[in-house]
Scaffold this active site. Sequence first.
Site, PDB file in Angstrom:
ATOM      1  N   LYS A  22      20.622 -64.281   4.489  1.00 39.23           N
ATOM      2  CA  LYS A  22      22.098 -64.445   4.274  1.00 39.23           C
ATOM      3  C   LYS A  22      22.517 -65.675   5.703  1.00 39.23           C
ATOM      4  CE  LYS A  22      25.011 -61.395   6.570  1.00 39.23           C
ATOM      5  NZ  LYS A  22      26.116 -62.169   7.365  1.00 39.23           N
ATOM      6  N   ASN A  23      21.910 -65.254   6.816  1.00 43.69           N
ATOM      7  CA  ASN A  23      22.540 -65.680   8.043  1.00 43.69           C
ATOM      8  C   ASN A  23      21.936 -67.255   8.123  1.00 43.69           C
ATOM      9  OD1 ASN A  23      23.939 -63.652   8.810  1.00 43.69           O
ATOM     10  ND2 ASN A  23      22.782 -62.915  10.582  1.00 43.69           N
ATOM     11  N   CYS A 116      36.962 -57.880  14.138  1.00 39.51           N
ATOM     12  CA  CYS A 116      36.300 -57.334  13.152  1.00 39.51           C
ATOM     13  C   CYS A 116      35.602 -55.819  13.511  1.00 39.51           C
ATOM     14  CB  CYS A 116      35.069 -57.970  12.499  1.00 39.51           C
ATOM     15  SG  CYS A 116      33.633 -58.113  13.719  1.00 39.51           S
ATOM     16  N   ARG A 121      35.113 -60.528  18.716  1.00 36.24           N
ATOM     17  CA  ARG A 121      34.379 -61.914  18.050  1.00 36.24           C
ATOM     18  C   ARG A 121      35.408 -63.003  18.229  1.00 36.24           C
ATOM     19  NH1 ARG A 121      30.783 -60.144  13.033  1.00 36.24           N
ATOM     20  NH2 ARG A 121      29.523 -62.179  13.755  1.00 36.24           N
ATOM     21  N   ASP A 306      21.383 -57.111  15.136  1.00 35.90           N
ATOM     22  CA  ASP A 306      21.375 -56.707  13.674  1.00 35.90           C
ATOM     23  C   ASP A 306      20.465 -55.876  13.333  1.00 35.90           C
ATOM     24  OD1 ASP A 306      23.650 -58.583  13.314  1.00 35.90           O
ATOM     25  OD2 ASP A 306      22.671 -59.988  12.221  1.00 35.90           O
ATOM     26  N   ARG A 398      27.688 -57.079   1.161  1.00 37.49           N
ATOM     27  CA  ARG A 398      27.809 -58.442   1.671  1.00 37.49           C
ATOM     28  C   ARG A 398      26.356 -59.008   2.203  1.00 37.49           C
ATOM     29  NH1 ARG A 398      30.264 -58.074   6.974  1.00 37.49           N
ATOM     30  NH2 ARG A 398      29.282 -59.965   7.017  1.00 37.49           N
TER      31      ARG A 398
HETATM   32  C1  UD1 Z   1      25.563 -64.193  14.027  1.00 37.65           C
HETATM   33  C2  UD1 Z   1      25.173 -63.659  12.925  1.00 37.65           C
HETATM   34  C3  UD1 Z   1      25.236 -62.187  13.294  1.00 37.65           C
HETATM   35  C4  UD1 Z   1      24.513 -61.783  14.408  1.00 37.65           C
HETATM   36  C5  UD1 Z   1      25.095 -62.512  15.456  1.00 37.65           C
HETATM   37  C6  UD1 Z   1      24.199 -62.387  16.796  1.00 37.65           C
HETATM   38  C7  UD1 Z   1      25.645 -65.146  11.064  1.00 37.65           C
HETATM   39  C8  UD1 Z   1      26.538 -65.391   9.797  1.00 37.65           C
HETATM   40  N1  UD1 Z   1      25.982 -64.049  11.739  1.00 37.65           N
HETATM   41  O1  UD1 Z   1      26.971 -64.079  14.240  1.00 37.65           O
HETATM   42  O2  UD1 Z   1      24.805 -61.582  12.085  1.00 37.65           O
HETATM   43  O3  UD1 Z   1      24.900 -60.257  14.702  1.00 37.65           O
HETATM   44  O4  UD1 Z   1      24.910 -64.020  15.191  1.00 37.65           O
HETATM   45  O5  UD1 Z   1      22.840 -62.546  16.604  1.00 37.65           O
HETATM   46  O6  UD1 Z   1      24.907 -65.626  11.247  1.00 37.65           O
HETATM   47  N2  UD1 Z   1      31.023 -65.475  21.325  1.00 37.65           N
HETATM   48  C9  UD1 Z   1      32.001 -65.766  22.080  1.00 37.65           C
HETATM   49  N3  UD1 Z   1      32.717 -66.988  21.796  1.00 37.65           N
HETATM   50  C10 UD1 Z   1      32.393 -67.603  20.472  1.00 37.65           C
HETATM   51  C11 UD1 Z   1      31.682 -67.192  19.905  1.00 37.65           C
HETATM   52  C12 UD1 Z   1      30.935 -65.977  20.306  1.00 37.65           C
HETATM   53  O7  UD1 Z   1      32.739 -65.198  23.224  1.00 37.65           O
HETATM   54  O8  UD1 Z   1      33.208 -68.694  20.214  1.00 37.65           O
HETATM   55  C13 UD1 Z   1      30.413 -64.071  21.444  1.00 37.65           C
HETATM   56  C14 UD1 Z   1      30.397 -62.916  20.463  1.00 37.65           C
HETATM   57  O9  UD1 Z   1      31.955 -62.078  20.570  1.00 37.65           O
HETATM   58  C15 UD1 Z   1      29.413 -62.064  20.720  1.00 37.65           C
HETATM   59  C16 UD1 Z   1      28.207 -63.311  21.187  1.00 37.65           C
HETATM   60  O10 UD1 Z   1      28.902 -64.517  21.631  1.00 37.65           O
HETATM   61  O11 UD1 Z   1      29.570 -61.105  21.795  1.00 37.65           O
HETATM   62  C17 UD1 Z   1      27.278 -63.789  20.185  1.00 37.65           C
HETATM   63  O12 UD1 Z   1      27.818 -64.004  19.136  1.00 37.65           O
HETATM   64  P1  UD1 Z   1      27.325 -65.138  18.108  1.00 37.65           P
HETATM   65  O13 UD1 Z   1      25.850 -65.300  18.179  1.00 37.65           O
HETATM   66  O14 UD1 Z   1      28.509 -66.425  17.933  1.00 37.65           O
HETATM   67  O15 UD1 Z   1      27.392 -64.410  16.697  1.00 37.65           O
HETATM   68  P2  UD1 Z   1      27.840 -64.783  15.170  1.00 37.65           P
HETATM   69  O16 UD1 Z   1      27.231 -66.509  15.174  1.00 37.65           O
HETATM   70  O17 UD1 Z   1      29.504 -64.730  14.917  1.00 37.65           O
END
Ligand code: UD1
Length: 419
Positions: A22-23, A116, A121, A306, A398
């Site tokens: 999915k990711n 969420c 996030r 995850d 999902r």
């Molecule tokens: C992706 C995965 C999710 C997984 C996560 C961490 C997808 C669709 N989802 O989510 O399943 O749990 O990686 O491996 O691929 N953060 C910030 N600012 C930002 C972006 C992120 O502070 O602009 C923080 C987040 O709150 C979190 C950390 O960075 O604490 C990691 O998040 P991120 O790696 O961005 O997760 P996703 O890409 O949303």
Amino acid sequence: MDSLKVIGGAKLKGKIKISGAKNSALPLMACSLLLSKGELKLDSMPNLADTRFMSILLSSLGMKSRIENNIAYISGEPKTYIAEYDIVRKMRASILVLGPLLAKYRIAKVSLPGGCSIGTRPVDLHINAFEQMGASILLKDGYIEAKAPKKGLYGADISFPKISVGATENVIMAASLANGRTRILNAAKEPEIIDLANCLIRMGASIKGAGSGEIIIEGVKELEGCNHKVIPDRIEAGSFAIAAAITKSSLELCNCEPKHLKSLSKKLINAGVNWESDKDIIKITSDGILKPVNVQTSEYPDFPTDLQAQFMTLMTVANGNSEIIENIFENRFMHVPELLRMGANISVNGGVAKVSGVQNLKGAQIMATDLRASISLIIAALRAEGESYISRIYHLDRGYEQIEQKFQDCGANIVRITN
Ligand code: UD1
């Protein structure tokens, strides 16, 4: 709302075919917005609520997008640059259309995804990176309104203060069509990043270093369609491996990539589980006698957030005490109160959960709160004595393809109750 009835205690036996990730699928689908010509054909596309949402989002922008028999076909060009709140709120990964729209069409308006259940996030890392590439960004009425300079985004050195999978993906996509060279420092190293880069390279992009902390992208003028196969879902495979471990079972997982699961295999082996792998097959055998093992989540290649809920569930029936530390998301222990209802012994203090193993869990009425919490509750219910009813399983749909079917096929007592 659908729910699941699980009667615990059955041993699992047989083969499970792991679906496409999915990711990986979601960013790959977003790449279609970068096309100048041709069609993006994505094989091994998991049939999930999230991939269907992404297809709806792309169609709502004006793309031609359909998923048939686990293949996505996406082509055309957008007629609007607005990703509406109603779609984005259902799937946070919608933020991945921002980079491609901005790079190709120089304009994008994407709803802010909001919080969420697993945390606030934010998307600040995405926004700051695009500003460094020359975009002007306004946050207005719950939307990100972004414009690129007249001649398009320009390459930049982007050093992320924190590792983010989504922000790394968004910048790779945008930089592929930007003017000049982009260097991403402190980039995410997840296998899904490599998969995205491989697909973009097939489309004509120039990307080096994906999978390392430094990625270099030379912008090109245009990208064209290609065929690409989505990598196997390491989180789905890991979830089934843990299900086998907790139910004293023997399972063969096929179509997986064992090297993507090294951090989990080490922990399972330490817990006393037998893990064998050969090419794209993983064999798990467990006698159910589990040693306690501590786990800390961290960015790839370390233990994935995850799989934290699933591993904690395993530790609830280990012989002794373990500690599970969540370092990525601040509110990712929503499964704990549900596991307590099943007789687990867990105490939480901030991001640290202390688990004292009990003899067995007991069936109960429980509620799924997020995607990975949902699968952890199924895993708990498969082991527990008696019947469990799991509500709010829309989270599960999902991210897990034909989940009850896959479990049923290897002997689990699990049925969906449709209301
Ligand atoms: C992706 C995965 C999710 C997984 C996560 C961490 C997808 C669709 N989802 O989510 O399943 O749990 O990686 O491996 O691929 N953060 C910030 N600012 C930002 C972006 C992120 O502070 O602009 C923080 C987040 O709150 C979190 C950390 O960075 O604490 C990691 O998040 P991120 O790696 O961005 O997760 P996703 O890409 O949303």
